[in-house]
Design a protein around this motif. Structure first.
Motif, mmCIF file in Angstrom:
data_model
loop_
_atom_site.group_PDB
_atom_site.id
_atom_site.type_symbol
_atom_site.label_atom_id
_atom_site.label_comp_id
_atom_site.label_asym_id
_atom_site.label_seq_id
_atom_site.Cartn_x
_atom_site.Cartn_y
_atom_site.Cartn_z
ATOM 1 N N UNK A 1 -43.521 -66.066 8.560
ATOM 2 C CA UNK A 1 -42.428 -67.024 8.781
ATOM 3 C C UNK A 1 -41.127 -66.297 9.104
ATOM 4 N N UNK A 2 -40.845 -65.230 8.389
ATOM 5 C CA UNK A 2 -39.688 -64.398 8.714
ATOM 6 C C UNK A 2 -38.403 -64.767 8.018
ATOM 7 N N UNK A 3 -38.237 -66.039 7.651
ATOM 8 C CA UNK A 3 -37.088 -66.465 6.874
ATOM 9 C C UNK A 3 -35.736 -66.232 7.513
ATOM 10 N N UNK A 4 -35.683 -66.035 8.830
ATOM 11 C CA UNK A 4 -34.408 -65.734 9.447
ATOM 12 C C UNK A 4 -33.901 -64.356 9.073
ATOM 13 N N UNK A 5 -34.811 -63.469 8.654
ATOM 14 C CA UNK A 5 -34.444 -62.113 8.233
ATOM 15 C C UNK A 5 -35.186 -61.065 9.050
ATOM 16 N N UNK A 6 -36.500 -61.241 9.218
ATOM 17 C CA UNK A 6 -37.326 -60.257 9.913
ATOM 18 C C UNK A 6 -37.120 -60.407 11.420
#
Length: 571
Positions: free
Chosen positions: A41-46
């Motif tokens: 999903x990445x969370x808006x970070x990766x």
């Protein structure tokens, strides 16, 4: 029972049992504790998670630079993180390959008693994934380099005079490994050099291999692939991109660095062990026969008892130390943040409300919780249970580069379609062609009636592994009904969509929410957000003016916070 323990703790069965239990535990930990779908999903970070499309057009670009094959394989396998159970299998396989390569390397040195070293690599893999970054290409490149290193360490190809000389085998494997894995090839060259220099005592050959570690990248990368020297040695497309991606914590960089240095360190360490401690080369069977011959039956009994104790102590120490390292380095705060963002993007409101805003990015978490409160029908009741700021509702407060990722769904739900599209495009630039972004962009363009643009995103999604069904269903609907008059979500957003556009830097959010209500009296989210913003900012006059709109939304009872505000105004 004692006989069973004796059998299980024997040289072969005990080792096999311990390994089996270790990797079962490894898989369960990745599945239940790390939860790979959060990394996907990445969370808006990766920012470095790769896209992957089926077809030759996507594959072709990976064949134009060193390390492209590993990048392609890593991009393909990483898509399976979408399902935690499948992602846990892939991560476990990575740990297993590193373990088997370590085990084979130690066996080829002829030194016994150092089997515990084989577990260091898999434990490091767990700690790296527990930081919730994307190290997939780096670990895949490492695995490829080690696997081919083991091929070199083997008995070679052919027999007698037809046997392929080791230098020829090394050069052939060098071309293959560098082409496939890029800069990870250096690890392959170092492992082969250490083996020849320290264990085969062919010093000249070992030094030649080290020299090849510098020459091959230039010869193949610069002269054949025609890439720059920096890319030939730095492999900016793959391994180093994962290690030094923007925002990578120093702990992650250190862990991946340790993982890459592990094999050379093990090689030198095993050599030192053999030099200073003798490095016995006899087998367990030979040692047992000598022991039985010297001391008879009682010695056999004692040896078996000591073997049980040794097996139990080693196993206990292994799982205690490994478990402590993995749990100590697990980034629980990052996981909570990823969980909140995942739940809210999947519209899992109950799960979102179970999360607590304890992370360093608490304003993002509270923004998600506020949205979940609205969808659960609790915004006018429970919003003050959490620390609030007027700018949190629409995330107008200052944030980091990922703030666009946090906004787009809220803007779409409110009807600010243009602003949502702007944030989606910014996120696409920052995070790449992630399916979640392509889906939203396709929906935005369908809402705005830009069918050709929507088809572009849908066609791209139709080539992905796990989102093609959604995309193909919409492509079929567009053929039958280009206006999508029967699609409830599209029609709902068209009804909410605000025609007037704003620049958020200069306009009051209360005015935006007020305009959304003037545009559509049934925009319940705009109404509730406006009302709680009035309460948070002390704008009781605007609050009172909009109380008349309560009748538009069929409330069974007035929200408690509204009642309290009315009583306060009455005083």
């Amino acid at each position: 029972m004692i006989k069973l323990v004796e059998k299980l703790s024997g040289q072969g069965a005990g080792v096999t049992l311990r390994r089996l239990f270790f990797f079962i535990t490894f898989y369960v930990y990745v599945l239940l504790r790390i939860e790979p779908h959060l990394i996907y999903h990445g969370g808006g970070v990766i920012t470095n998670f790769p896209c992957f499309y089926l077809g030759w057009d996507f594959l072709e670009k990976f064949l134009t630079y060193p390390g492209g094959a590993v990048d392609y394989i890593a991009a393909f396998l990483s898509q399976f993180l979408y399902y935690s159970w499948a992602g846990a299998i892939v991560v476990t396989l990575q740990g297993w390959v590193i373990f088997k390569c370590s085990d084979y390397f130690i066996k080829r040195t002829g030194v016994r008693g150092l089997g515990f070293i084989c577990y260091i690599g898999p434990v490091l893999v767990l700690t790296i994934y527990g930081q919730y970054m994307y190290p997939f290409a780096a670990i895949t490149g490492l695995s490829v380099a080690l696997a081919f290193g083991c091929v070199y360490l083997g008995d070679g190809f052919g027999e007698g005079e037809k046997k392929v000389p080791k230098p020829v085998l090394f050069l052939a494997l060098s071309l293959l490994v560098y082409t496939a894995a890029g800069v990870a090839y250096v690890l392959f060259a170092v492992v082969c050099a250490i083996y020849e220099f320290f264990f085969r005592r062919r010093r000249g050959l070992g030094l030649f291999y080290l020299l090849c570690g510098a020459i091959i990248p230039y010869a193949v990368g610069v002269l054949i692939f025609n890439v720059s020297i920096n890319n030939a040695f730095g492999d900016l497309q793959g391994v180093w991109r994962d290690i030094f991606s923007p925002g990578s914590p120093k702990a992650v960089i250190a862990m991946i660095g340790i993982l890459y240095m592990l094999f050379p360190a093990v090689g030198v360490g095993v050599w030192l062990w053999r030099v200073f401690f003798g490095g016995a080369k006899v087998t367990a069977g030979e040692e047992r026969k000598k022991s039985e011959k010297k001391q008879g039956g009682r010695m056999v009994s004692w040896y078996r008892d000591s073997a049980i104790a040794k097996w139990m102590v080693e196993s206990t120490v292994l799982f205690a130390v490994g478990g402590w390292a993995v749990l100590f380095w697990h980034n629980s705060e990052a996981k909570k943040f990823f969980e909140v963002d995942y739940y809210v993007c999947q519209k899992k409101w109950k799960e979102t409300l179970l999360c607590e805003p304890r992370s360093s990015q608490g304003h993002f978490v509270i923004h998600s919780i506020d949205r979940a409160l609205y969808h659960a029908g609790r915004l006018g009741y429970d919003i003050l249970r959490y620390p609030q700021h007027p700018g949190i509702l629409l995330l107008s407060i200052k944030g980091d580069a990922s703030i666009s990722w946090k906004r787009f769904d809220t803007y779409m739900d409110l009807g600010l379609i243009n602003r949502a599209e702007h944030n989606l495009v910014e996120s696409l630039t920052e995070f790449g062609e992630r399916p979640i972004l392509l889906k939203r962009l396709a929906l935005v363009n369908m809402v705005k009636g830009r069918i050709a643009a929507a088809r572009t995103f849908l066609v791209a999604l139709s080539k992905t592994l796990f989102h093609s069904g959604w995309a193909k269903s919409y492509l079929e609907r567009l053929e039958e009904d280009p206006n999508l008059s029967g699609d409830e979500r599209v029609q709902e957003l068209r009804g909410l969509m605000l025609k007037r556009d704003y620049h958020f830097t200069f306009l009051n959010e209360d005015e935006i929410l007020q305009d959304l209500l003037e545009n559509n009296r049934q925009n319940r989210m705009a109404f509730e957000y406006l009302m709680v913003r009035c309460l948070l900012t002390g704008g009781l006059e605007r609050f009172g003016e909009n109380l008349k709109r309560l009748g538009d939304f069929n409330y069974k009872r007035m929200p408690r916070l509204y009642e309290e505000a009315i009583l306060y105004m009455a005083d």
